[in-house]
Design an enzyme around this catalytic site. Sequence first.
Site, short mmCIF file in Angstrom:
data_model
loop_
_atom_site.label_atom_id
_atom_site.label_comp_id
_atom_site.label_asym_id
_atom_site.label_seq_id
_atom_site.Cartn_x
_atom_site.Cartn_y
_atom_site.Cartn_z
N ASN A 20 50.76 51.70 49.79
CA ASN A 20 51.11 50.62 50.72
C ASN A 20 51.30 51.11 52.14
OD1 ASN A 20 51.07 48.42 48.98
ND2 ASN A 20 53.00 49.08 48.07
N GLU A 56 54.28 51.27 39.80
CA GLU A 56 54.93 51.42 41.10
C GLU A 56 56.45 51.60 40.98
OE1 GLU A 56 53.14 49.26 44.37
OE2 GLU A 56 55.04 49.30 45.45
N ARG A 102 48.25 34.50 26.96
CA ARG A 102 49.08 35.72 27.09
C ARG A 102 48.26 37.00 27.24
NH1 ARG A 102 52.32 33.08 23.13
NH2 ARG A 102 53.99 31.97 24.21
N HIS A 125 51.18 48.69 54.95
CA HIS A 125 51.18 47.33 54.39
C HIS A 125 52.44 46.53 54.70
CE1 HIS A 125 47.54 48.64 52.52
NE2 HIS A 125 47.40 47.53 51.84
N HIS A 154 51.52 42.96 55.91
CA HIS A 154 51.89 41.71 55.24
C HIS A 154 52.68 40.81 56.19
CE1 HIS A 154 51.32 43.55 50.96
NE2 HIS A 154 50.19 43.23 51.53
N HIS A 202 42.85 40.57 55.77
CA HIS A 202 43.79 41.56 55.23
C HIS A 202 43.51 42.98 55.76
CE1 HIS A 202 46.52 43.50 52.43
NE2 HIS A 202 45.53 44.28 52.02
N ARG A 236 53.33 55.23 43.64
CA ARG A 236 52.29 54.23 43.92
C ARG A 236 52.58 53.48 45.21
NH1 ARG A 236 48.95 50.18 39.89
NH2 ARG A 236 47.85 49.10 41.58
N LYS A 256 42.68 56.55 44.42
CA LYS A 256 43.57 55.50 43.92
C LYS A 256 43.88 55.73 42.45
CE LYS A 256 44.85 50.77 43.63
NZ LYS A 256 44.80 49.44 44.19
N LYS A 314 46.81 45.60 39.71
CA LYS A 314 47.70 44.62 40.35
C LYS A 314 46.94 43.31 40.53
CE LYS A 314 50.87 47.39 43.11
NZ LYS A 314 51.31 47.73 44.48
N GLU A 372 40.99 50.36 54.46
CA GLU A 372 41.58 50.85 53.20
C GLU A 372 40.96 52.19 52.80
OE1 GLU A 372 44.20 49.39 51.79
OE2 GLU A 372 44.02 47.21 51.91
P1 NAD Z 1 38.03 38.16 50.25
O1 NAD Z 1 38.07 38.25 48.80
O2 NAD Z 1 38.59 36.95 50.90
O3 NAD Z 1 36.52 38.34 50.74
C1 NAD Z 1 36.22 38.26 52.11
C2 NAD Z 1 35.08 37.30 52.41
O4 NAD Z 1 33.85 37.92 52.08
C3 NAD Z 1 35.12 35.98 51.65
O5 NAD Z 1 34.77 34.95 52.52
C4 NAD Z 1 34.04 36.16 50.59
O6 NAD Z 1 33.46 34.94 50.23
C5 NAD Z 1 33.06 37.04 51.29
N1 NAD Z 1 32.26 37.92 50.43
C6 NAD Z 1 32.74 38.67 49.41
N2 NAD Z 1 31.76 39.46 48.95
C7 NAD Z 1 30.64 39.18 49.65
C8 NAD Z 1 29.32 39.69 49.65
N3 NAD Z 1 28.96 40.70 48.86
N4 NAD Z 1 28.43 39.16 50.51
C9 NAD Z 1 28.82 38.17 51.37
N5 NAD Z 1 30.05 37.67 51.45
C10 NAD Z 1 30.96 38.18 50.59
O7 NAD Z 1 38.78 39.39 50.96
P2 NAD Z 1 38.98 40.93 50.58
O8 NAD Z 1 39.18 41.61 51.87
O9 NAD Z 1 37.96 41.42 49.65
O10 NAD Z 1 40.36 40.91 49.77
C11 NAD Z 1 41.57 40.66 50.39
C12 NAD Z 1 42.61 40.39 49.32
O11 NAD Z 1 42.75 41.54 48.49
C13 NAD Z 1 43.99 40.08 49.88
O12 NAD Z 1 44.48 38.93 49.28
C14 NAD Z 1 44.81 41.29 49.49
O13 NAD Z 1 46.16 40.98 49.28
C15 NAD Z 1 44.14 41.72 48.22
N6 NAD Z 1 44.36 43.11 47.85
C16 NAD Z 1 44.78 43.38 46.58
C17 NAD Z 1 44.97 44.67 46.17
C18 NAD Z 1 45.37 44.98 44.75
O14 NAD Z 1 45.67 46.14 44.44
N7 NAD Z 1 45.35 44.01 43.86
C19 NAD Z 1 44.73 45.74 47.07
C20 NAD Z 1 44.30 45.44 48.35
C21 NAD Z 1 44.11 44.11 48.73
N1 GLY Z 2 46.96 48.33 46.92
C1 GLY Z 2 48.21 48.88 46.50
C2 GLY Z 2 48.28 49.16 45.04
O1 GLY Z 2 47.36 48.90 44.30
O2 GLY Z 2 49.27 49.66 44.59
#
Ligand code: NAD
Ligand code: GLY
Length: 380
Positions: free
Chosen positions: A256, A248, A133, A259, A263, A278, A252, A238, A155, A197
């Site tokens: 998006n 949100e 939890r 987005h 999405h 993404h 917040r 942010k 998030k 972003e």
């Molecule tokens: P990812 O985590 O898939 O990383 C992209 C690629 O880069 C992967 O293949 C990874 O292995 C590689 N990689 C990562 N760091 C590396 C490094 N330093 N050197 C070499 N390779 C490396 O993709 P991302 O773009 O970081 O994240 C996308 C995700 O984030 C999506 O699922 C999206 O929905 C989410 N997201 C979440 C929020 C939130 O607020 N929680 C906000 C924006 C995006």
């Molecule tokens: N990436 C959108 C949020 O964190 O609210």
Amino acid sequence: MTALQPRCVQAPGFETVPVPLAERAYDILVGRGLLDSAGPRIAALGAGAAAIVSDEVVAALYAERLAGGLRANGMRTATIEVPAGEASKSYEALARVCDGILAARIERSDLVVALGGGVVGDLAGFAAAIVRRGVRLVQVPTTLLAQVDSSVGGKTGINSRHGKNLVGAFHQPSLVIADTALLDTLPERERRAGYAEVVKYGLIDDRSFFEWCETNWRAILAGGPERDHAVAQSCRAKAAVVLRDEREDGDRALLNLGHTFAHALERATAYDSRRLVHGEAVAAGLALAFRFSVKLGLCPGQHAGRVAAHLDATGLPTRLQQVPGGCGTADELLDAMRQDKKVKDGALTFILARGIGQSFIARAVAPDAVRAFLTEELAA
Ligand code: NAD
Ligand code: GLY
């Protein structure tokens, strides 16, 4: 940005961006080389053990450096790896990570450390939110996207077959360590995708930051002080929004921008990173959100043109035709948008813009207007 804009503390070699969320307050550290001092910084949180969650690519590059630093500071560590890529934001991967954390005997007073991009951060963060939890979380983001967005704000979650990020929880980290040197090993395509972003923050409400990005984007992608500034400034932007509206209920949603389109495009391409990652979907979504705003008579055409021109210059997609393998029909995209978390009583919410740096939340956007716009874009 607002009266609640967080204070920024300068320190030699790195910047600290505080997120003063009362009992959930934490710092975001931004700078080159921070991984090497992560051990003492994380150990100072007072935990006896840490489960490091990473993907196979990042783990091979950085997990042992992080784990060694933790062990040298008296912590017990276990490393849990998942395959790289969006497919790991799944129920199966979540179960593996939760069981891995439990098998490592991580207690509530211990830590989960997410070492990776947004996929690992969202997955490990959600596991930390639900195991026992709630176990404390440290984010060590390794992609530009994760450093400027996903590691900040709490998030967490996974995807469902019904859409992206539909199963999750808010779980703020206790610390974020963004070592910008780790981005040197990031593939160029992923660096560009994360840049979408960064641009987003300028488009939301900071025109001068957008203009700074137009001048400095090459240096941001290449590394150096401009990259560090872009990451820290994005985190400040942010954090300011998260402070106003942590869960949100209002503002917040501005984060998006682009987005709702993004999405839908990710769903249309089956979350296949060979077709679209993404950040690329976000780039196309930003350009689409501005053109949609123009079509609705809200935004001058030159602003939408300037946004698309900048994203084009960086090599990011800005049109539906650029989605490899296509993205389906207008109705299919609209159907995907109906699963958006911002849908209320079945009505679509979009983040639209009156100009660069002037975005706003538009509720109850008529589906017919969206369909007509998408049909036009698909035919363009
Ligand atoms: P990812 O985590 O898939 O990383 C992209 C690629 O880069 C992967 O293949 C990874 O292995 C590689 N990689 C990562 N760091 C590396 C490094 N330093 N050197 C070499 N390779 C490396 O993709 P991302 O773009 O970081 O994240 C996308 C995700 O984030 C999506 O699922 C999206 O929905 C989410 N997201 C979440 C929020 C939130 O607020 N929680 C906000 C924006 C995006
Ligand atoms: N990436 C959108 C949020 O964190 O609210």
